[in-house]
Design a protein around this motif. Sequence first.
Motif, short mmCIF file in Angstrom:
data_model
loop_
_atom_site.label_atom_id
_atom_site.label_comp_id
_atom_site.label_asym_id
_atom_site.label_seq_id
_atom_site.Cartn_x
_atom_site.Cartn_y
_atom_site.Cartn_z
N ASP A 140 53.76 18.07 13.55
CA ASP A 140 54.43 19.26 14.09
C ASP A 140 53.35 20.28 14.43
O ASP A 140 52.82 20.97 13.55
CB ASP A 140 55.40 19.82 13.05
CG ASP A 140 56.17 21.04 13.55
OD1 ASP A 140 55.78 21.59 14.61
OD2 ASP A 140 57.13 21.46 12.89
N ARG A 141 53.00 20.38 15.70
CA ARG A 141 51.88 21.22 16.11
C ARG A 141 52.23 22.70 16.09
O ARG A 141 51.36 23.55 15.95
CB ARG A 141 51.36 20.79 17.48
CG ARG A 141 50.85 19.36 17.46
CD ARG A 141 50.21 18.92 18.76
NE ARG A 141 49.86 17.52 18.64
CZ ARG A 141 48.76 17.06 18.03
NH1 ARG A 141 47.90 17.92 17.52
NH2 ARG A 141 48.53 15.77 17.94
N ALA A 142 53.50 23.02 16.25
CA ALA A 142 53.91 24.42 16.18
C ALA A 142 54.07 24.87 14.74
O ALA A 142 53.71 25.98 14.37
CB ALA A 142 55.21 24.62 16.94
N VAL A 146 52.72 18.02 8.71
CA VAL A 146 52.67 16.58 8.95
C VAL A 146 53.63 15.88 8.01
O VAL A 146 53.74 16.25 6.83
CB VAL A 146 51.23 16.05 8.72
CG1 VAL A 146 51.19 14.52 8.83
CG2 VAL A 146 50.26 16.67 9.70
N THR A 147 54.35 14.89 8.52
CA THR A 147 55.20 14.06 7.67
C THR A 147 54.87 12.60 7.93
O THR A 147 54.50 12.21 9.04
CB THR A 147 56.70 14.29 7.95
OG1 THR A 147 56.98 14.03 9.33
CG2 THR A 147 57.11 15.71 7.61
N LEU A 160 44.07 19.09 8.00
CA LEU A 160 45.12 19.23 9.00
C LEU A 160 44.53 19.47 10.39
O LEU A 160 44.97 18.85 11.37
CB LEU A 160 46.06 20.36 8.61
CG LEU A 160 47.29 20.60 9.48
CD1 LEU A 160 48.08 19.32 9.68
CD2 LEU A 160 48.17 21.68 8.86
N ARG A 161 43.54 20.32 10.47
CA ARG A 161 42.92 20.60 11.76
C ARG A 161 42.23 19.34 12.31
O ARG A 161 42.30 19.06 13.52
CB ARG A 161 41.91 21.72 11.61
CG ARG A 161 41.17 22.06 12.89
CD ARG A 161 42.06 22.72 13.92
NE ARG A 161 42.36 24.09 13.55
CZ ARG A 161 43.11 24.91 14.26
NH1 ARG A 161 43.66 24.48 15.38
NH2 ARG A 161 43.34 26.14 13.87
N LEU A 162 41.60 18.57 11.44
CA LEU A 162 40.96 17.34 11.88
C LEU A 162 41.98 16.35 12.41
O LEU A 162 41.80 15.75 13.49
CB LEU A 162 40.18 16.71 10.72
CG LEU A 162 39.50 15.37 11.01
CD1 LEU A 162 38.45 15.51 12.11
CD2 LEU A 162 38.87 14.82 9.74
N LEU A 163 43.08 16.18 11.68
CA LEU A 163 44.12 15.25 12.13
C LEU A 163 44.73 15.70 13.46
O LEU A 163 44.96 14.88 14.36
CB LEU A 163 45.22 15.16 11.06
CG LEU A 163 46.41 14.26 11.41
CD1 LEU A 163 45.96 12.82 11.67
CD2 LEU A 163 47.46 14.30 10.31
N MET A 164 44.97 16.99 13.61
CA MET A 164 45.55 17.49 14.85
C MET A 164 44.59 17.33 16.02
O MET A 164 45.01 17.03 17.14
CB MET A 164 45.97 18.95 14.67
CG MET A 164 47.09 19.14 13.68
SD MET A 164 47.60 20.87 13.48
CE MET A 164 48.56 21.10 14.96
#
Length: 225
Positions: A140-142, A146-147, A160-164
């Motif tokens: 969920d970028r907004a 993450v699920t 989280l930033r790395l995954l996105m």
Amino acid sequence: MPRVLLIEDDRAVREGVALALRRQGHEVATAVTGEEGLELVRSFRPDVVVLDLMLPGMPGLDVCRALRALDQTLPIIMATARGDDEDIVVGLEAGADDYVVKPVQARVLEARIRAVLRRVGGASGGGIPRLDSYGDLTVDRAGFSVTLRGAPVALAASELRLLMTLSASPGQVFSRQQLLEAVWEHSYHADARLVDACVKRLRAKMGEPRYIETVRGFGYRFASL
């Protein structure tokens, strides 16, 4: 006003760093031991923790793990008196988001603090919610979440930033240098260990190493599932 918790046993370093950060507009609380720092996390509720690895009593690595157990998303910047690769890698794998080598210049620490705080809040915002699904994984970028198979995955800001960053371009290979600049805002090749340690933590939390592929001799890519 960002709140910084500084856990540092050296009085001169503690007072000097705290003064410099306050001059930059931060609200600062200090602790001499890891135990005192963990208590302050609950009462002071910092936005970021600067943690010395060499502490009396409870070791800094144990403090880092305890902080992660309390809050997966709280940014942690560890400070080490040596630029020893092993110390740094172990600290990063224990859950730290970034590191500085002592003696650290105030402007360097301030830049690292602001960068990690941008990673926490920079991806959330208004607009139309964007949900990207990759097999069992949903980003969920907004909502900046993450699920995996419907269950939330608690990630630190850097994870989280790395995954996105990787998942935004499935199949594209990113060098470690590109990821350093995109996620950590660093420009030093020596800090590639930040990327490797973060990938290791991310894979462990997701329990799904297939999502992030290693491209030997270059970097990483998000698998096109």
